[in-house]
Write a protein that holds these residues in place. Structure first.
Motif, mmCIF file in Angstrom:
data_model
loop_
_atom_site.group_PDB
_atom_site.id
_atom_site.type_symbol
_atom_site.label_atom_id
_atom_site.label_comp_id
_atom_site.label_asym_id
_atom_site.label_seq_id
_atom_site.Cartn_x
_atom_site.Cartn_y
_atom_site.Cartn_z
ATOM 1 N N PRO A 1 0.838 -1.190 0.000
ATOM 2 C CA PRO A 1 0.000 0.000 0.000
ATOM 3 C C PRO A 1 0.874 1.241 0.000
ATOM 4 O O PRO A 1 2.073 1.152 0.249
ATOM 5 N N PRO A 2 0.339 2.432 -0.311
ATOM 6 C CA PRO A 2 1.151 3.648 -0.331
ATOM 7 C C PRO A 2 1.880 3.841 0.984
ATOM 8 O O PRO A 2 1.348 3.586 2.049
ATOM 9 N N SER A 3 3.130 4.285 0.899
ATOM 10 C CA SER A 3 3.928 4.487 2.101
ATOM 11 C C SER A 3 3.317 5.566 2.977
ATOM 12 O O SER A 3 2.732 6.529 2.496
ATOM 13 N N LEU A 4 3.486 5.403 4.264
ATOM 14 C CA LEU A 4 2.984 6.416 5.195
ATOM 15 C C LEU A 4 3.575 7.781 4.891
ATOM 16 O O LEU A 4 2.930 8.802 5.051
ATOM 17 N N PHE A 5 4.835 7.792 4.433
ATOM 18 C CA PHE A 5 5.522 9.054 4.306
ATOM 19 C C PHE A 5 5.055 9.880 3.124
ATOM 20 O O PHE A 5 5.335 11.056 3.041
ATOM 21 N N ARG A 6 4.351 9.289 2.179
ATOM 22 C CA ARG A 6 3.760 10.114 1.120
ATOM 23 C C ARG A 6 2.708 11.025 1.733
ATOM 24 O O ARG A 6 2.637 12.210 1.461
ATOM 25 N N ALA A 7 1.872 10.431 2.585
ATOM 26 C CA ALA A 7 0.873 11.244 3.270
ATOM 27 C C ALA A 7 1.547 12.195 4.252
ATOM 28 O O ALA A 7 1.139 13.336 4.406
ATOM 29 N N ASP A 8 2.621 11.724 4.908
ATOM 30 C CA ASP A 8 3.301 12.551 5.884
ATOM 31 C C ASP A 8 3.882 13.806 5.249
ATOM 32 O O ASP A 8 3.787 14.898 5.800
ATOM 33 N N ARG A 9 4.514 13.647 4.064
ATOM 34 C CA ARG A 9 5.097 14.824 3.408
ATOM 35 C C ARG A 9 4.003 15.825 3.033
ATOM 36 O O ARG A 9 4.167 17.030 3.162
ATOM 37 N N GLU A 10 2.873 15.307 2.546
ATOM 38 C CA GLU A 10 1.774 16.192 2.188
ATOM 39 C C GLU A 10 1.240 16.907 3.419
ATOM 40 O O GLU A 10 0.957 18.101 3.394
ATOM 41 N N TYR A 11 1.170 16.181 4.518
ATOM 42 C CA TYR A 11 0.722 16.770 5.777
ATOM 43 C C TYR A 11 1.666 17.889 6.204
ATOM 44 O O TYR A 11 1.250 18.986 6.570
ATOM 45 N N CYS B 1 6.125 13.627 15.757
ATOM 46 C CA CYS B 1 6.915 14.791 16.138
ATOM 47 C C CYS B 1 8.049 15.051 15.149
ATOM 48 O O CYS B 1 8.471 16.206 14.971
ATOM 49 N N LEU B 2 8.541 14.001 14.511
ATOM 50 C CA LEU B 2 9.669 14.128 13.589
ATOM 51 C C LEU B 2 9.244 14.307 12.136
ATOM 52 O O LEU B 2 10.090 14.451 11.255
ATOM 53 N N LEU B 3 7.946 14.322 11.877
ATOM 54 C CA LEU B 3 7.467 14.502 10.498
ATOM 55 C C LEU B 3 7.954 15.799 9.854
ATOM 56 O O LEU B 3 8.363 15.789 8.690
ATOM 57 N N PRO B 4 7.919 16.932 10.543
ATOM 58 C CA PRO B 4 8.403 18.169 9.896
ATOM 59 C C PRO B 4 9.858 18.067 9.442
ATOM 60 O O PRO B 4 10.217 18.581 8.379
ATOM 61 N N LEU C 1 16.453 20.662 12.967
ATOM 62 C CA LEU C 1 17.196 19.598 13.626
ATOM 63 C C LEU C 1 17.370 19.912 15.113
ATOM 64 O O LEU C 1 17.210 19.030 15.970
ATOM 65 N N ALA C 2 17.652 21.171 15.408
ATOM 66 C CA ALA C 2 17.791 21.583 16.811
ATOM 67 C C ALA C 2 16.468 21.456 17.551
ATOM 68 O O ALA C 2 16.425 21.028 18.712
ATOM 69 N N ALA C 3 15.369 21.821 16.871
ATOM 70 C CA ALA C 3 14.044 21.741 17.504
ATOM 71 C C ALA C 3 13.631 20.296 17.768
ATOM 72 O O ALA C 3 12.873 20.028 18.714
ATOM 73 N N CYS C 4 14.129 19.371 16.947
ATOM 74 C CA CYS C 4 13.755 17.953 17.082
ATOM 75 C C CYS C 4 14.767 17.156 17.893
ATOM 76 O O CYS C 4 14.650 15.924 17.984
ATOM 77 N N ARG C 5 15.744 17.829 18.451
ATOM 78 C CA ARG C 5 16.832 17.137 19.150
ATOM 79 C C ARG C 5 16.317 16.158 20.210
ATOM 80 O O ARG C 5 16.718 14.995 20.256
#
Length: 511
Positions: free
Chosen positions: A135-145, A191-194, A270-274
């Protein structure tokens, strides 16, 4: 009708014309003088030709051409960086800032790969994102989000289903510990999607990056066009182009500003997601999950995620170890020149680093001509891995096949041959983790599953290939290596360089 002016006679013709009153004796003397002049001219030309040949010969004696060969991910580029670190460290210092976005890209791609494998491991339907039926990867939807709604945030109690995503872990009855781990990993993923969503923009901002079948490749001249990071103490650059700049320069300036802005944005993200990255990497359930599901990460991912506190600082500048651990797939062939003093005499080393993917190996042959040495890298830790281009081919088998072709290549019959059995540190780690060699290499049989036994077994196979394929019966210099280990590799580099140089002196008569 105007009359044409008669054409002026050629001055050289006038000068060369014999005198009108020339007698036979004068004509003979003139002919003799012209013949002598032609003879002297021919001698001068011959002398110039000899000097040109001598210059070429002297230049050849001062240049040593070395080609690094091996499959993709064998460690060729890392070894080339070790040469640079030992022989031209100032050039490495000058380009240090250009490695900053590459380190960030390695972290983002590592996180992406980790979550993709978690998705594959916990898909209740048994699908894999790499298969055609997946099925479509989760990250295709994640990038769109991430592109369309940056204002949305996750809370510890939020669920993927609240945002319309399928679950990372299977639904249904779970024991309490697994259920808690599922919710925590799901929360960290959101939290790491952005940060993960910035992969495409960062890849596009790095000049020389090319997406192709099998992954992302980079051209050998990528650093020449990548903007250097601005000194943090320097004043901010104006947002508008300087007056008087032509259209081409304005476009170039805008591109560089955009690339710099993207790179700076990634570093801030990257700093914000540390904290989220640290929590993910140190999550107690993750190593259990990775072992149980046989989740494999690139070597660089573990190194960079373990150092996220240092790498995410605003004033971060890559260290030597960071640059050595960076994972990049080279596109084409890159030449690196090092001027080294050998016994009081300058010697120019030409190191050629070539792409090792199957589709790039056709570019090797033109660089074999006049090669003084071939350094072949074989990653013996890859006994449990298969080619990305051909999942049926074990990477050890592929290395043996390539090495056989190199040993038997007639263009290389005069080249010094050096074999580096690389990534011994990873081989030791895998065996100590309980991975059995005979499960992937059936010919290993009932041998003891230890590092010492396995390393000697692989060495014996490469030596056997050399004996069978090398008609010239050259000496094969073999070393066990881990080219990310600077101290150990330094010794090997000088041992290898010394043996190559002695062979070069013998072949050229250089004294």
């Amino acid at each position: 009708m105007m009359s044409r002016r008669p054409a002026s006679p050629d001055p050289l013709t006038i000068v060369a014309r014999p005198p009108p009153d020339e007698n036979p004796q004068q004509r003979a003397a003139r002919a003799q003088a012209e013949a002598e002049a032609l003879r002297i001219s021919a001698e001068i030309d011959a002398q110039l030709d000899v000097e040109r040949e001598n210059l070429k010969r002297r230049k050849a004696k001062r240049e040593v051409k070395v080609v690094l060969l091996g499959q993709a991910e064998s460690g060729k580029s890392t070894l080339r960086k070790q040469f640079q670190l030992q022989w031209a460290s100032r050039t490495l210092d000058a380009e240090r800032a250009t490695w900053r976005p590459i380190v960030a890209l390695n972290i983002i791609r590592g996180l992406h790969n980790l979550f993709d494998q978690l998705e594959a491991a916990f898909d209740p339907a048994g699908h894999s994102p790499l298969s055609n039926s997946a099925p479509p990867s989760l990250f295709r939807a994640d990038r769109e989000y991430a592109r369309t709604d940056h204002s949305r945030t996750s809370s510890p109690g939020s669920s993927a289903h609240d945002h319309g995503y399928p679950s990372l872990l299977p639904q249904g009855p779970l024991d309490p510990a697994t259920a808690i781990a599922r919710d925590q990993l799901l929360f960290l993923r959101e939290c790491l999607l952005p940060l993960i969503s910035m992969e495409d923009a960062l890849t596009s901002s790095i000049s020389g990056m090319i997406r192709a079948v099998g992954g992302v490749y980079i051209r050998s001249d990528w650093q020449a066009s990548l903007p250097r990071s601005r000194d943090r103490d320097a004043p901010a650059r104006s947002s508008s182009a300087p007056p008087g700049m032509n259209l081409g320069d304005r476009r170039r300036d805008l591109r560089e500003r955009t690339e710099t802005d993207i790179i700076d944005s990634v570093q801030r993200c990257l700093a914000a997601c540390r904290d989220y990255i640290r929590d993910l990497w140190h999550h107690p359930y993750l190593p259990i999950l990775m072992k149980a599901r046989r989740i494999k990460l690139e070597d660089s991912t573990s190194f960079f995620l373990s150092a996220i506190d240092r790498i995410s600082q605003s004033d971060y500048l890559p260290t030597d170890a960071d640059i050595l651990h960076v994972r990049l797939q080279t596109l084409g062939v890159s030449e690196h020149v090092f001027d080294v003093n050998a016994g009081g005499k300058p010697v120019r080393w030409l190191i050629y680093d070539v792409g090792g993917a199957r589709g790039l190996r056709h570019a090797w042959a033109p660089y074999f001509d006049d090669a003084r040495a071939i350094i072949f890298l074989a990653p013996i830790s890859a006994f449990d891995q298969y080619l990305e281009e051909d999942p049926r081919t074990n990477r050890i088998d592929d290395s043996l096949q390539i090495f056989s072709q190199i040993c038997g290549n007639k263009l290389l019959k005069a080249a010094h041959l050096i074999l580096l059995l690389n990534k011994t540190d990873l081989l030791r780690q895998k065996i100590e983790a309980g991975i059995r060699v005979k499960k992937f290499i059936t010919s290993y049989g009932d041998r003891v599953n230890t590092y010492e036994e396995a390393s000697q077994y692989f060495r014996a196979h490469f030596l056997q290939v050399h004996r069978k394929s090398d008609e010239s019966k050259r000496t094969l210099f073999t070393h066990f290596t881990s080219v990310i280990d600077t101290k150990a590799t330094k010794k090997i580099i000088y041992n290898v360089a010394d043996s190559i140089l002695k062979d070069h002196i013998t072949a050229t008569g250089l004294v």
